[in-house]
Design an enzyme around this catalytic site. Structure first.
Site, mmCIF file in Angstrom:
data_model
loop_
_atom_site.group_PDB
_atom_site.id
_atom_site.type_symbol
_atom_site.label_atom_id
_atom_site.label_comp_id
_atom_site.label_asym_id
_atom_site.label_seq_id
_atom_site.Cartn_x
_atom_site.Cartn_y
_atom_site.Cartn_z
ATOM 1 N N ASN A 144 -13.843 -0.594 7.271
ATOM 2 C CA ASN A 144 -13.589 0.657 6.655
ATOM 3 C C ASN A 144 -13.741 0.389 5.199
ATOM 4 O O ASN A 144 -14.067 1.194 4.348
ATOM 5 C CB ASN A 144 -12.334 1.512 7.265
ATOM 6 C CG ASN A 144 -11.361 0.772 7.123
ATOM 7 O OD1 ASN A 144 -11.436 -0.347 6.994
ATOM 8 N ND2 ASN A 144 -10.053 1.704 7.249
ATOM 9 N N GLU A 243 -2.104 -6.100 8.812
ATOM 10 C CA GLU A 243 -2.240 -4.731 8.041
ATOM 11 C C GLU A 243 -2.862 -4.035 9.196
ATOM 12 O O GLU A 243 -3.939 -3.837 9.413
ATOM 13 C CB GLU A 243 -3.060 -4.566 6.892
ATOM 14 C CG GLU A 243 -2.541 -5.457 5.524
ATOM 15 C CD GLU A 243 -1.066 -4.832 4.942
ATOM 16 O OE1 GLU A 243 -0.892 -3.725 5.354
ATOM 17 O OE2 GLU A 243 -0.846 -5.332 4.184
ATOM 18 N N CYS A 277 -6.299 3.564 7.060
ATOM 19 C CA CYS A 277 -5.188 3.647 7.773
ATOM 20 C C CYS A 277 -4.137 4.404 7.033
ATOM 21 O O CYS A 277 -2.799 4.531 7.725
ATOM 22 C CB CYS A 277 -4.607 2.063 8.031
ATOM 23 S SG CYS A 277 -5.140 1.161 6.502
ATOM 24 N N GLU A 455 0.417 -6.586 0.744
ATOM 25 C CA GLU A 455 -0.826 -7.240 0.161
ATOM 26 C C GLU A 455 -0.727 -6.587 -1.259
ATOM 27 O O GLU A 455 -0.280 -5.329 -1.327
ATOM 28 C CB GLU A 455 -2.128 -7.016 0.694
ATOM 29 C CG GLU A 455 -2.204 -8.057 2.093
ATOM 30 C CD GLU A 455 -3.519 -7.759 2.880
ATOM 31 O OE1 GLU A 455 -4.473 -8.626 3.048
ATOM 32 O OE2 GLU A 455 -4.258 -6.557 2.816
#
Ligand code: ADP
Length: 474
Positions: A144, A243, A277, A455
């Site tokens: 994505n 993640e 997300c 991150e």
């Protein structure tokens, strides 16, 4: 092609890459398996001593060169991303810029890996704490955000002195290849970054996870696969950064401007066609402003144009594959069967040349309730489900009632309420009247089943560093 030990490598088999907007074949990519993964791990392992032994200044310079080259190639990278992943060109340009930011940020952070000295309990004792690279890292990334998910991992790994083997998503290997051309041309030494492509991720994943020389896995993808991989990483006690999925609440309180909030909701919900997300999955609006909020949201969403990302005015791209499209439609049908109202959208788009692509109409649902699938399942598509609520007292409980904990958004003009709610939300990222709480300098990540680790920012570097205590008697 794979990229192993500084060389482009082919396999006997290959797989096709298609444009999800029209089904056009864009190219084919070498289809690797265990043998390629083993060669890549060996290359990364062999390169580790020299790479981690370089000065931080040398590694920083190479990252900085990668950033410069990537910036020069930004327009080509964006066009490639639009063709391969489907997002509108403007969004692809934004992603390339965001992705490049990680290389620049970690070129700078590479020089700031500080240790510390600690007062010792004995007079003749000294304590020194050092930070060292964890070693060979495996990275598995999704389709994505096919470029920023790479730099968000490769940037800090290289800054810390780690080497890496990447397995990019099978839907977007061409973007990954273009980035590896950047690293190659920027002079990243052979073996420091390696890439193995595969149409079936399982055999490659198995090698990366079982090999004891790989000391860390960094993964972005679904919660389901993340759990599988974390379990596979356990026998060799690899560090993991995860993640994973999200189920973001977007809460609009009655003291907010409903038009402004609806504008924000329409922008963040339909970003990347909902395939993010941090995309809002439950839009809660307080009863007294529900009507103007839903009306504005519906009006804005109804105007959104779906199509090829290179066409002007297009803000909605295709979904990534048929199962994703079917999932979105199933959630909408289920919501309608349980009493939700379709304010706009609600169908697959096949007219105006969209029939060969995987397009779903941007959709607003009102009257969404807790018994609907969309209320608990991640959608990953262009559907905005609106839920009306009455009291602040129970909205926190509702918003937190999910196994996920990535992003949450709230709109209010009451500063006390903003603090109260932000503190009460069990999520890793909170946007207060803000729909884009992300940047290379800021920590991104979730709690609960949305993941482990962060991150971005200086904490993003910690994920690639071990702590070593040196104690000695003087
Ligand atoms: P998404 O829903 O974003 O496609 P996935 O979690 O299925 O998310 O995929 C994310 C990444 O994980 C992709 O690179 C995919 O190839 C990889 N992947 C999926 N299943 C496995 C597995 N069993 N082992 C290793 N990698 C996997």
């Amino acid at each position: 092609m794979h990229y192993i030990n500084g060389l482009w490598v082919e396999s006997d088999r290959s797989f096709a890459v298609t444009n999800p907007a029209n089904g056009e074949v864009l190219g084919s990519v070498a289809d690797g398996g265990a043998a390629e993964a083993e060669a890549a791990v060996k290359a990364a392992y062999d390169a580790f001593a020299a790479w981690s032994g370089m000065t931080a200044y040398q590694r920083s310079e190479i990252l900085y060169r990668s950033w410069t080259l990537m910036s020069e190639r930004a327009e080509d990278l964006a066009n490639l991303m639009t063709a391969e992943q489907g997002k509108p060109l403007k969004a692809a340009r934004n992603e390339v810029k965001y992705a490049a930011d990680f290389l620049l940020w970690y070129a700078e952070e590479a020089k700031r890996v500080y240790g510390e000295t600690i007062p010792a309990p004995r007079a003749d004792q000294r304590f020194m704490v050092m930070r060292e690279p964890v070693g060979v890292c495996a990275a598995i990334t999704p389709w994505n955000y096919p470029i920023s998910m790479l730099t968000r991992k490769i940037g800090p790994a290289l800054a810390a002195g780690c080497t890496m083997v990447l397995k990019p998503a099978e839907q977007t290997p061409l973007c990954a290849k273009a980035m590896f051309e950047v690293f190659h041309d920027a002079g990243v030494p052979a073996g420091v970054v390696n890439m193995v492509n595969a149409s079936d991720p399982v055999p490659v994943g198995k090698v990366l996870l079982e090999d004891p020389r790989v000391r860390k896995l960094t993964f972005t993808g679904s919660t389901e696969v993340g759990k599988l991989l974390a379990a596979q990483a356990a026998p060799t006690m690899k560090r993991v950064s995860m993640e994973l999925g999200g189920h973001a609440p977007f809460i609009v309180f009655d003291d907010a401007d409903p038009v402004h909030a609806a504008k924000g909701a329409s922008l963040v919900k339909f970003l990347n066609t909902g395939q993010a997300c941090i995309s809002p999955n439950r839009i809660y609006v307080q009863r007294s402003i529900a009507e103007p909020f839903i009306a504005t949201l519906t009006e804005r969403v109804a105007k959104m144009k779906a199509g090829l990302g290179t066409e002007t005015g297009v803000s909605i791209g295709p979904l990534v594959d048929e199962p994703s499209l079917a999932k979105v439609d199933r959630q909408v049908q289920d919501a309608v069967a349980h009493g939700a109202t379709v304010c706009t959208g609600g169908t697959r788009l096949t007219e105006d040349g969209l029939g060969d692509g995987l397009f779903y109409a941007p959709t607003v649902l009102s009257g969404v309730t807790a018994d609907m699938l969309i209320h608990s399942e991640e959608t990953f598509g262009p559907v905005a489900p609106v839920i009306v609520f009455d009291d602040e007292a129970d909205i926190l409980e509702k918003a937190n009632d999910t196994a996920y904990g990535l992003a949450a958004y709230l709109y209010t003009r009451d500063i006390s309420r903003a603090w109260r709610i932000a503190e009460g939300l069990r999520f890793g990222i909170i946007g207060i009247n803000d729909i884009n709480p992300t940047a290379a300098a800021a920590p991104f990540g979730g709690v609960k089943e949305s993941g482990i680790g962060r991150e971005g920012g200086h904490v993003g570097l910690d994920e690639y560093l071990d702590t070593k205590l040196v104690g000695w008697s003087v």
